[in-house]
Design a protein around this motif. Structure first.
Motif, PDB file in Angstrom:
ATOM      1  N   THR A 274       0.931  -1.218   0.971  1.00  0.00           N
ATOM      2  CA  THR A 274       0.305   0.465   0.283  1.00  0.00           C
ATOM      3  C   THR A 274       1.376   1.494  -0.112  1.00  0.00           C
ATOM      4  OG1 THR A 274      -1.530   1.219   0.849  1.00  0.00           O
ATOM      5  CG2 THR A 274       0.084  -0.289   2.495  1.00  0.00           C
ATOM      6  N   GLN A 275       0.043   2.382  -0.036  1.00  0.00           N
ATOM      7  CA  GLN A 275       0.970   3.691  -0.600  1.00  0.00           C
ATOM      8  C   GLN A 275       0.547   4.566   1.081  1.00  0.00           C
ATOM      9  OE1 GLN A 275       0.092   3.684  -5.402  1.00  0.00           O
ATOM     10  NE2 GLN A 275       0.933   6.198  -3.856  1.00  0.00           N
ATOM     11  N   ASN A 276      -0.222   3.914   1.773  1.00  0.00           N
ATOM     12  CA  ASN A 276      -0.630   4.964   2.871  1.00  0.00           C
ATOM     13  C   ASN A 276      -1.203   3.106   3.721  1.00  0.00           C
ATOM     14  OD1 ASN A 276      -2.470   6.113   0.206  1.00  0.00           O
ATOM     15  ND2 ASN A 276      -3.283   3.954   1.385  1.00  0.00           N
ATOM     16  N   PRO A 277      -0.062   2.866   4.898  1.00  0.00           N
ATOM     17  CA  PRO A 277      -0.990   2.109   6.046  1.00  0.00           C
ATOM     18  C   PRO A 277      -1.735   2.235   6.701  1.00  0.00           C
ATOM     19  CG  PRO A 277       1.520   2.297   5.939  1.00  0.00           C
ATOM     20  CD  PRO A 277       1.305   3.140   4.613  1.00  0.00           C
ATOM     21  N   HIS A 278      -1.432   3.996   6.845  1.00  0.00           N
ATOM     22  CA  HIS A 278      -2.892   4.293   8.226  1.00  0.00           C
ATOM     23  C   HIS A 278      -4.306   4.337   7.715  1.00  0.00           C
ATOM     24  CE1 HIS A 278       0.907   5.478  10.563  1.00  0.00           C
ATOM     25  NE2 HIS A 278       0.481   5.084  11.486  1.00  0.00           N
TER      26      HIS A 278
ATOM     27  N   GLY B 271      -0.662   5.728  -7.652  1.00  0.00           N
ATOM     28  CA  GLY B 271      -2.036   5.646  -7.640  1.00  0.00           C
ATOM     29  C   GLY B 271      -2.602   4.289  -7.060  1.00  0.00           C
ATOM     30  N   SER B 272      -2.601   3.526  -7.443  1.00  0.00           N
ATOM     31  CA  SER B 272      -2.954   2.009  -7.887  1.00  0.00           C
ATOM     32  C   SER B 272      -2.474   1.173  -6.821  1.00  0.00           C
ATOM     33  CB  SER B 272      -2.500   1.341  -8.648  1.00  0.00           C
ATOM     34  OG  SER B 272      -1.267   0.340  -8.900  1.00  0.00           O
ATOM     35  N   LYS B 273      -1.836   1.660  -5.862  1.00  0.00           N
ATOM     36  CA  LYS B 273      -1.948   1.368  -4.325  1.00  0.00           C
ATOM     37  C   LYS B 273      -2.176   2.138  -2.867  1.00  0.00           C
ATOM     38  CE  LYS B 273       1.353  -1.942  -5.804  1.00  0.00           C
ATOM     39  NZ  LYS B 273       3.086  -2.932  -5.600  1.00  0.00           N
ATOM     40  N   ILE B 274      -3.949   3.337  -3.339  1.00  0.00           N
ATOM     41  CA  ILE B 274      -4.186   3.726  -2.374  1.00  0.00           C
ATOM     42  C   ILE B 274      -5.325   3.080  -1.926  1.00  0.00           C
ATOM     43  CG2 ILE B 274      -5.046   6.264  -2.304  1.00  0.00           C
ATOM     44  CD1 ILE B 274      -3.654   7.253  -4.362  1.00  0.00           C
ATOM     45  N   ALA B 275      -5.835   2.136  -3.095  1.00  0.00           N
ATOM     46  CA  ALA B 275      -7.422   2.614  -3.136  1.00  0.00           C
ATOM     47  C   ALA B 275      -7.649   1.095  -1.439  1.00  0.00           C
ATOM     48  CB  ALA B 275      -7.961   2.082  -4.009  1.00  0.00           C
ATOM     49  N   MET B 276      -8.105   0.501  -0.649  1.00  0.00           N
ATOM     50  CA  MET B 276      -8.468  -0.417  -0.242  1.00  0.00           C
ATOM     51  C   MET B 276      -8.567  -1.543  -1.011  1.00  0.00           C
ATOM     52  SD  MET B 276      -8.425  -0.585   2.732  1.00  0.00           S
ATOM     53  CE  MET B 276      -9.289  -1.681   3.809  1.00  0.00           C
ATOM     54  N   GLN B 277      -8.157  -2.310  -1.258  1.00  0.00           N
ATOM     55  CA  GLN B 277      -8.274  -3.715  -2.109  1.00  0.00           C
ATOM     56  C   GLN B 277      -8.992  -4.168  -1.870  1.00  0.00           C
ATOM     57  OE1 GLN B 277      -8.118  -5.989  -4.118  1.00  0.00           O
ATOM     58  NE2 GLN B 277      -6.526  -5.482  -5.838  1.00  0.00           N
ATOM     59  N   ALA B 278      -9.889  -5.352  -2.365  1.00  0.00           N
ATOM     60  CA  ALA B 278     -10.430  -6.891  -1.788  1.00  0.00           C
ATOM     61  C   ALA B 278     -10.111  -7.565  -1.206  1.00  0.00           C
ATOM     62  CB  ALA B 278     -11.710  -6.914  -2.662  1.00  0.00           C
TER      63      ALA B 278
ATOM     64  N   GLY C  94     -16.404   2.644 -13.369  1.00  0.00           N
ATOM     65  CA  GLY C  94     -16.192   1.188 -13.414  1.00  0.00           C
ATOM     66  C   GLY C  94     -17.487   0.975 -12.104  1.00  0.00           C
ATOM     67  N   ALA C  95     -17.651  -0.967 -11.953  1.00  0.00           N
ATOM     68  CA  ALA C  95     -18.963  -1.328 -11.300  1.00  0.00           C
ATOM     69  C   ALA C  95     -18.713  -0.888 -10.128  1.00  0.00           C
ATOM     70  CB  ALA C  95     -17.894  -2.791 -11.525  1.00  0.00           C
ATOM     71  N   TYR C  96     -17.736  -0.143  -9.184  1.00  0.00           N
ATOM     72  CA  TYR C  96     -17.926   0.338  -7.878  1.00  0.00           C
ATOM     73  C   TYR C  96     -17.461   1.230  -7.705  1.00  0.00           C
ATOM     74  CZ  TYR C  96     -13.893  -2.208  -7.003  1.00  0.00           C
ATOM     75  OH  TYR C  96     -12.596  -2.091  -7.120  1.00  0.00           O
ATOM     76  N   LEU C  97     -17.803   1.682  -6.491  1.00  0.00           N
ATOM     77  CA  LEU C  97     -16.522   3.388  -6.420  1.00  0.00           C
ATOM     78  C   LEU C  97     -15.321   3.042  -5.419  1.00  0.00           C
ATOM     79  CD1 LEU C  97     -19.341   6.098  -5.774  1.00  0.00           C
ATOM     80  CD2 LEU C  97     -17.471   5.574  -7.685  1.00  0.00           C
ATOM     81  N   SER C  98     -14.663   3.264  -6.340  1.00  0.00           N
ATOM     82  CA  SER C  98     -13.047   2.800  -5.037  1.00  0.00           C
ATOM     83  C   SER C  98     -12.546   3.649  -4.377  1.00  0.00           C
ATOM     84  CB  SER C  98     -11.742   2.672  -6.475  1.00  0.00           C
ATOM     85  OG  SER C  98     -11.023   2.286  -5.867  1.00  0.00           O
ATOM     86  N   THR C  99     -12.040   3.446  -3.534  1.00  0.00           N
ATOM     87  CA  THR C  99     -11.915   3.947  -2.237  1.00  0.00           C
ATOM     88  C   THR C  99     -11.812   5.553  -2.321  1.00  0.00           C
ATOM     89  OG1 THR C  99     -10.331   2.495  -1.254  1.00  0.00           O
ATOM     90  CG2 THR C  99      -9.752   4.620  -0.130  1.00  0.00           C
TER      91      THR C  99
ATOM     92  N   ALA D 236     -12.813  -1.121 -11.444  1.00  0.00           N
ATOM     93  CA  ALA D 236     -13.237   0.100 -11.076  1.00  0.00           C
ATOM     94  C   ALA D 236     -11.796   1.255 -11.672  1.00  0.00           C
ATOM     95  CB  ALA D 236     -13.758   0.536  -9.988  1.00  0.00           C
ATOM     96  N   THR D 237     -11.871   2.220 -11.870  1.00  0.00           N
ATOM     97  CA  THR D 237     -11.032   3.149 -12.231  1.00  0.00           C
ATOM     98  C   THR D 237     -11.093   4.211 -10.767  1.00  0.00           C
ATOM     99  OG1 THR D 237     -12.871   5.161 -12.769  1.00  0.00           O
ATOM    100  CG2 THR D 237     -11.125   3.698 -14.840  1.00  0.00           C
ATOM    101  N   ASP D 238      -9.714   4.280  -9.998  1.00  0.00           N
ATOM    102  CA  ASP D 238      -9.158   5.555  -8.988  1.00  0.00           C
ATOM    103  C   ASP D 238      -7.910   6.769  -9.587  1.00  0.00           C
ATOM    104  OD1 ASP D 238      -8.686   6.022  -6.617  1.00  0.00           O
ATOM    105  OD2 ASP D 238      -9.669   4.500  -5.876  1.00  0.00           O
ATOM    106  N   ALA D 239      -7.419   6.803  -8.483  1.00  0.00           N
ATOM    107  CA  ALA D 239      -5.902   7.683  -9.138  1.00  0.00           C
ATOM    108  C   ALA D 239      -4.842   6.587  -9.305  1.00  0.00           C
ATOM    109  CB  ALA D 239      -5.866   7.963  -7.431  1.00  0.00           C
ATOM    110  N   TYR D 240      -4.866   7.231 -10.677  1.00  0.00           N
ATOM    111  CA  TYR D 240      -3.277   7.113 -10.892  1.00  0.00           C
ATOM    112  C   TYR D 240      -2.586   8.201 -11.624  1.00  0.00           C
ATOM    113  CZ  TYR D 240       0.142   5.087 -15.369  1.00  0.00           C
ATOM    114  OH  TYR D 240       0.110   4.896 -16.221  1.00  0.00           O
ATOM    115  N   ARG D 241      -1.222   7.864 -11.238  1.00  0.00           N
ATOM    116  CA  ARG D 241       0.166   8.841 -11.377  1.00  0.00           C
ATOM    117  C   ARG D 241      -0.886  10.101 -11.804  1.00  0.00           C
ATOM    118  NH1 ARG D 241       6.039   7.831 -13.008  1.00  0.00           N
ATOM    119  NH2 ARG D 241       7.284   9.680 -11.133  1.00  0.00           N
ATOM    120  N   GLY D 242      -1.377  11.196 -10.952  1.00  0.00           N
ATOM    121  CA  GLY D 242      -1.214  12.192 -11.840  1.00  0.00           C
ATOM    122  C   GLY D 242      -2.948  12.469 -11.309  1.00  0.00           C
TER     123      GLY D 242
END
Ligand SMILES: Cc1cc2nc3c(=O)[nH]c(=O)nc-3n(C[C@H](O)[C@H](O)[C@H](O)COP(=O)(O)OP(=O)(O)OC[C@H]3O[C@@H](n4cnc5c(N)ncnc54)[C@H](O)[C@@H]3O)c2cc1C
Ligand code: FES
Ligand code: FES
Lengths: 785, 164, 288
Positions: free
Chosen positions: A219-223, A252-259, A320-325, A361-367
């Motif tokens: 993850t990019q954000n352990p807390h 950016g792809s390691k910000i969201a909570m992953q199922a 995408g199919a749901y709203l990522s973090t 789902a889409t979410d942050a990607y570099r930028g």
């Protein structure tokens, strides 16, 4: 003690000796006694009702310990959370279960989790699970999904529109009325797959007795993971330790909570065995978030001299199919606040529709939002130039925010730029590229019938994502301050704890340089620690080019607290008042008398033995600081790309690429250049190589690394870099941030160059990717006419 | 049906019973616990798993452990000799040829073969030689420089060049 | 990333390979494994057994054969690149080998595996078609030689019998004044050929083309000769215009594949472009 690495010098990275000898420690390298492997069975259909799941045969297979379906998890874990619900929108957040319960909504939606002695066995068993699906109609494109009669993903989200967001400033209609030139353009920012070289994954180990979950994850954000995991699993935060040390890229792809990390955690708790789950690459392509995927309708109002006076944007973002973090924040706030770029555009209105479709789902990607905005405004500048027959650099200069207008508030007032001198970077870039000669060369090339183009991007970027009040105002479910602890040990060695969580950006080195600058401690004596929620105070992680500007500043302030205390103790030991000493390269001496000195080590030891402390000063040298800046930072720059197109194959080759960036003060030029190189390559790749493609059934056609083209070593040439320095006034070191600059700038630079190359054929715009085939089609159509 | 394999890795000979389907990369990582060799893809594209087998760079995700029976293997962990970095490792460090470091072991192991084939490569030859190794972080510019650094250094001290 | 289970055999002679193939109808030979394992890792292939020919003697090495070149089936691309015999007699084989995959793939992938696999995007099928190679195979009925023109049947299908193994591939000594070239437009992700064209052009004493073999891979389901182009060239002076005109025929009658990077029309176009480039280069070399 001598400063061994002054601020601003290109010292070699301290993280490297481990990494170049194979001693890195990534999540997949974690091995625990009794550890099981998990494989996730994923839906092959983009939209279907699950009629029945028969796991009996699979359960009987060798090595299989347990199999969980979505229904089995309902009581163990809450839905995957969406933590950015933008203000200014009517957002509806549909429920996203870590494993689908009765409906799958994209290819790759989790259906069952198999836990076995090893991954081979888990895969064998996953293949033996028999799922009966009743397929449903599929919609993959956001514009189709909004139409009446389109397949509906959720009853709770009519017409699949999860949110509509609006932001405006000035009087846009009036601007369009008075303009000399108005035009409309649709710009498509295609879907991308982030492709961090390390896929996502986790090792979860729940300990009976202590009731503690230890979670290693990429993850990019352990807390944030700890915070949300606690909310979703009811395991108290005090009992969760998230570890994330070496991370093989994030983007950016390691910000969201992953199922997957949620499933592994609750299964570990259920079975009381450590569980490892690592995505395969093809799995990563469907299960980790994608980026971009906008259709942007732009309306532009300009005056004859090239001044842009009004901008209207209607954006359709495929969520995408749901709203990522963090997903809803990306096309809304992050996209709209940079829409006017480096330009003083007084009247701007933006409408954004976030649309659900049967895709990943889409979410942050570099930028995250800013590349989409920059692409938009930089293409607009070129279109204005083209339509008014002006030079693209002149149009840009006409519209630049003047260097004396900072802090500059954008039309909507939502954000204010810190500092800038946009002409300066452009001047330098033009000088490096020798603009006049280049245009002559182009004339010559055109006379010979060659397709030769020059493109610009004079971008700005919102960096140093902060401050917390702004985050709250934008609906982000957290803060955006950053924390640091500077812990001087009795021997004079120093541990720094930081809330950021780098994935290769080099803070293990630059933070040591920062601390060296503040305390004079040699970098060899400094240890920078991140990625362990048990050791580190709450921090928000590494994304949005925020680590150095926000986290580095927290470090500087913590160091200054240490320094003040050391001066008090030093003065006391020297038997003078604190006003009579100076702190000089790590030691404290009496003003004007450098021989009356106490070394860093002597003071450190004195602070810990505490035999002889000044009155009112507590023992120890351990200071923490939470830094919440008053503003974001706004790096900027001018990039120039020169391309030549092979008419026969349609391939666009980058002939030269000049980048002049202003990222404020620079701690380590080598590392900054490295960030720019990687960023440029990633941005160029969006323009000419990369695209995630779905067919009408929602199958990802670019579903493996054999189909999805990320840049190789031979894709692009060396980049020519330079810098100007305009310090940010809002943080102590004048830092702006650099992680995303290259990516944001380079996509429009090369697209502008390619369109310029094709302009003799009458091409004014076409959408990315400018693949050889696409360019050939354009050339070919032209020949046909 | 498990098969016995005997494989020499970084100078140590190991004999193990393995399933025939076990990929060499999993043998190295999971059986021998040599986790410096990484897995970045499942289609043999990324090169993160590159090791040296019998003197040649190979993608260890595309070799079965049973195929490597009897082989001499060097992984990233075995490249530095006597505590001294290989010139290519040194080049990556000097030239900032890595960021996240995930691709790096594979990049380095491929570069060893690249320079063995061609001790004085041009920039274009280096870029072509890295076709089987993907890096998402660096944009490759400093990786090219790292290999140039190593090529210079290795031709200056030929003793280091022959090392495998 | 995790193949299904299989039985593993490691025969030590060609005869034993044939016997194992007979005994294991669901079995497959594995040579370098660089076509087979990627499919097995994605579980697109799940053979019940693998017959590893990695240690079978007699399948190795490149030898000069009556002035021509014979390649053992297990010859790797890297061995082709580094072979003196190839460099002297058949440099185009080294040129083509140099654009297959990457260093690592070239160290493992074999020429025998390439043609036996008959991947529509592989390079060597076209090269060996242009070189008029002969394939030696051994099966239950002993050895036979298959002309390369009769070898490729369809996508992933050859005229090999299921119980046959390729042992050697030979190419006769090229005629005097023959130039050869291989030109490839690589797939941006996989590196395989979107279009690859191999050309072998022989010039007569009058400087006109006396013989030509042009073969195309990547574009369609199977590597094919460009018959129309060949006949248009023979007897003509190899001028730029004549070559261009002949290359225009390269796509005639072909079936094209399409994917997200290159549709059928584009592949047809690239076929003509790369045919022209390959012929021009071959002519230049023949004249050289
Ligand atoms: C990343 C990557 C990139 C690649 N890029 C290219 C490229 O650009 N161009 C290209 O042409 N190829 C490319 N390849 C394919 C590579 O060249 C193949 O590995 C090779 O051509 C096949 O040889 P092999 O020994 O690996 O065959 P294997 O994978 O071992 O076998 C392939 C098939 O042939 C059969 N077989 C093998 N040997 C024999 C034999 N002697 N007799 C009968 N049947 C046999 C096997 O049963 C199997 O069905 C690439 C591969 C990878 C992994
Ligand atoms: S893991 Fe071996 S090539 Fe990607
Ligand atoms: S350094 Fe991160 S992938 Fe290469």
């Amino acid at each position: 003690m001598v400063a061994s690495s002054p601020f601003g010098s290109s010292i070699k990275r301290r993280e490297d000796p481990r990494l170049i000898t194979g001693a890195g420690h990534y999540t997949d390298d974690v091995r625990l006694p009794g550890m099981l492997s998990m494989a996730i069975l994923r839906s092959p259909h983009a939209h279907a009702r699950i009629v029945n799941i028969d796991t009996s045969a699979a359960k009987a297979m060798p090595g299989v310990v347990a199999i969980y379906t979505g229904a089995d998890l309902v009581d163990l874990v809450a839905p995957v959370p969406c933590a950015w619900q933008p203000k200014n929108s009517d957002i509806k957040v549909p429920e996203y279960r870590p494993l689908a319960v009765d409906t799958v909504r994209y290819v790759g939606d989790g259906v069952a989790a198999v836990v076995a002695e090893n991954r081979y066995m888990a895969e064998d068993a996953a293949a033996a699970i028999n799922v009966q699906y009743d397929t449903l109609p599929v919609v993959v494109h956001q514009l189709d999904a909004m139409k009446d009669g389109a397949p509906q993903l959720y009853d709770s989200v009519p017409n699949n529109v999860a949110f509509h967001f609006h932001l405006e400033g000035g009087d846009v209609d009036a601007a369009f009325q008075k303009a000399d030139l108005t035009f409309k353009q649709r710009l498509v920012n295609q879907r991308l797959i982030p492709n961090a070289m390390e896929t996502r994954g986790a090792v979860a180990s729940y300990q009976r007795g202590s009731n503690e979950l230890t979670l290693w994850c990429t993850t990019q954000n352990p807390h944030i993971v700890r915070f949300l995991m606690s909310l979703c699993t009811n395991i108290p935060e005090t009992q969760i330790r998230v570890l994330s040390q070496d991370i093989g890229g994030g983007f950016g792809s390691k910000i969201a909570m992953q199922a997957g990390e949620m499933i592994a955690s609750v299964i570990s708790k259920d079975l009381l065995r450590p569980i490892k789950w690592m995505e395969d690459r093809s799995e990563n392509y469907v299960s980790t978030t994608h980026g971009r995927d906008h259709v942007d309708d732009v309306e532009v109002a300009a005056m004859k001299d090239g001044r842009v006076v009004g901008l209207k944007v209607t954006a359709y973002a495929n969520m995408g199919a749901y709203l990522s973090t963090a997903a809803p924040g990306v096309p809304t706030w992050l996209f709209t606040v940079t829409q006017s770029g480096a330009y003083d555009i007084p009247n701007v209105a933006s409408d954004v529709y976030g649309v659900l479709t049967n895709t990943t789902a889409t979410d942050a990607y570099r930028g995250a939002g800013r590349p989409e905005a920059t692409y938009l405004i930089e293409r607009v500048m070129d279109l204005v130039a083209k339509k008014l027959n002006l030079d693209p650099t002149e149009v840009r200069r006409k519209n630049f925010i003047p260097s004396d207008a900072f802090p500059y508030s954008i039309a909507s007032g939502a954000i204010a730029y810190d500092s800038g001198d946009y002409d300066k970077t452009l001047d330098r870039a033009l000088e490096m590229i020798d603009y006049a000669a280049l245009r002559k060369e182009q004339e010559q090339a055109r006379a010979e019938g060659r397709l030769f183009g020059v493109g610009f991007s004079t971008y700005i970027e919102v960096c140093g994502l902060a401050p917390s009040a702004a985050a709250g105002a934008m609906g982000f479910g957290g803060g955006l301050y950053e924390s640091a602890v500077v812990r001087v040990h009795p021997t004079g060695k120093v541990t720094v704890l930081t809330g950021i969580n780098p994935q290769g950006q080099g803070e293990g080195t630059t933070f040591a340089q920062l601390l060296n600058g503040e305390l004079g401690v040699p970098v060899e004596d400094i240890e920078i620690v991140w990625g362990d929620t048990d050791r580190i105070p709450m921090g928000w992680g590494t994304y949005g080019s925020r680590s150095t500007a926000v986290g580095g500043s927290a470090l500087v302030f913590a160091a200054r607290k240490v320094r003040d205390k050391m001066m008090k103790i030093g003065a006391h030991l020297l038997e003078v008042s604190p006003e009579e000493v100076v702190f000089d390269q790590g030691s404290v001496h009496v003003k004007g008398a450098p021989d009356q000195v106490k070394s860093f080590g002597e003071i450190a030891l004195a602070a810990y033995t505490a035999w002889n402390m000044p009155e009112g000063v507590t023992p120890g040298l351990d200071e923490s600081y939470f830094f919440d800046p008053v503003s974001n930072t706004f790096p900027f720059g001018a990039h120039v790309c020169v391309v030549e197109i092979d008419k026969d194959s349609g391939k666009a080759d980058v002939r030269r690429y000049v980048a002049v960036d202003d990222v404020g003060n620079v701690i380590n030029p080598m590392i900054v250049d490295g960030q720019i190189h990687g960023g440029i390559a990633q941005g160029l790749a969006q323009a000419v190589l990369e695209t995630a493609v779905y067919d009408d059934n929602g199958q990802l056609l670019s579903g493996t690394m054999m189909d999805y083209a990320i840049p190789k070593a031979s894709s692009f040439p060396n980049y020519e870099l330079d810098r100007t320095v305009t310090p940010c006034p809002f943080n102590p070191m004048g830092l702006k941030g650099v992680g995303e600059a290259g990516t944001i700038a380079s996509t429009p630079a090369i697209m502008n160059a390619i369109v310029d190359a094709l302009s003799p054929l009458g091409v004014e715009h076409f959408d990315m990717p400018a693949s050889p085939q696409r360019i050939w089609q354009l050339v070919h159509e032209q020949k046909g006419n | 049906m498990k098969q016995q394999v005997t494989i020499t890795v970084n100078g140590t000979t190991h004999t193990n019973e393995v399933e025939p389907r076990l990929l060499l990369v999993h043998y190295l990582r999971d059986v021998l616990d040599l986790t410096g060799t990484h897995v970045g893809c499942d289609t043999s594209q990324c090169g993160a798993c590159t090791i040296e087998m019998n003197g040649s760079a190979v993608k260890s995700c595309t070799v079965l452990a049973v195929q490597a029976d009897g082989a001499e293997i060097t992984t990233i962990e075995g490249l530095a000799k006597g505590g001294e970095l290989h010139p290519i490792q040194e080049g990556f460090w000097e030239m900032h040829g890595l960021q996240c470091g995930f691709c790096t072991p594979g990049m380095i192991m491929t570069s060893v073969n690249l320079l063995k084939n061609n001790p004085h490569p041009t920039e274009a030859e280096i870029r072509h030689g890295l076709e089987g190794n993907l890096c998402r972080c660096t944009g490759y510019q400093n990786i090219v420089k790292a290999i140039q650094y190593a090529a210079d250094k290795m031709s200056a001290e030929p003793a280091a060049a022959g090392d495998d | 990333m995790y193949p299904s289970a299989f039985d593993y055999f490691r025969p030590s002679s060609v005869d034993e390979v044939v016997k194992l193939l007979q005994e294991n109808p669901e079995g497959k030979i594995i040579a370098g494994g660089h076509s087979l394992l990627p499919m097995m890792k994605l579980r697109l292939a799940a053979p019940a057994s693998l017959i590893d020919i990695g240690r079978v003697p007699g399948l190795d090495g490149i030898r000069s054969d009556n002035g021509g070149v014979a390649f053992g089936a297990r010859t790797t691309y890297d061995q082709i690149i580094k072979s003196d015999v190839v460099q002297q007699t058949l440099p185009v084989a080294a040129e083509a080998a140099g654009v297959v995959g990457d260093i690592q793939v070239r160290n493992r992938g074999t020429i025998g595996g390439s043609i036996a696999h008959a991947d529509p995007a592989a390079d060597f099928p076209a090269v060996l078609l242009a070189l008029d190679a002969k394939v030696n195979a051994t099966g239950p009925n002993g050895q036979r030689t298959i002309g390369i023109d009769d070898f490729f049947v369809d996508m992933f299908t050859t005229s090999l019998e299921p119980e046959e193994i390729v042992t050697e591939i030979s190419v006769a000594k090229p005629a005097a004044k023959t130039g050869m070239a291989y030109e490839k437009f690589s797939h941006p992700a996989s590196g395989y050929a979107i279009v690859g064209v191999a050309a072998s052009v022989t010039l007569g004493n009058d400087g006109n083309v006396s013989a030509a073999r042009i073969a195309i891979t990547g574009a369609g389901p199977i590597a094919v000769r460009a018959n129309g182009t060949e006949s248009a060239l023979v007897g003509q002076a190899p001028t730029a215009e004549n070559v261009k005109a002949a290359a225009q025929k390269a796509s005639d009658g072909m079936t094209f594949l399409g994917d997200i990077h290159a549709g059928e029309e584009y592949r047809a176009h690239l076929t003509r472009v790369f045919t022209e480039r390959a012929i021009n280069k071959a002519v230049e070399r023949a004249q050289g």
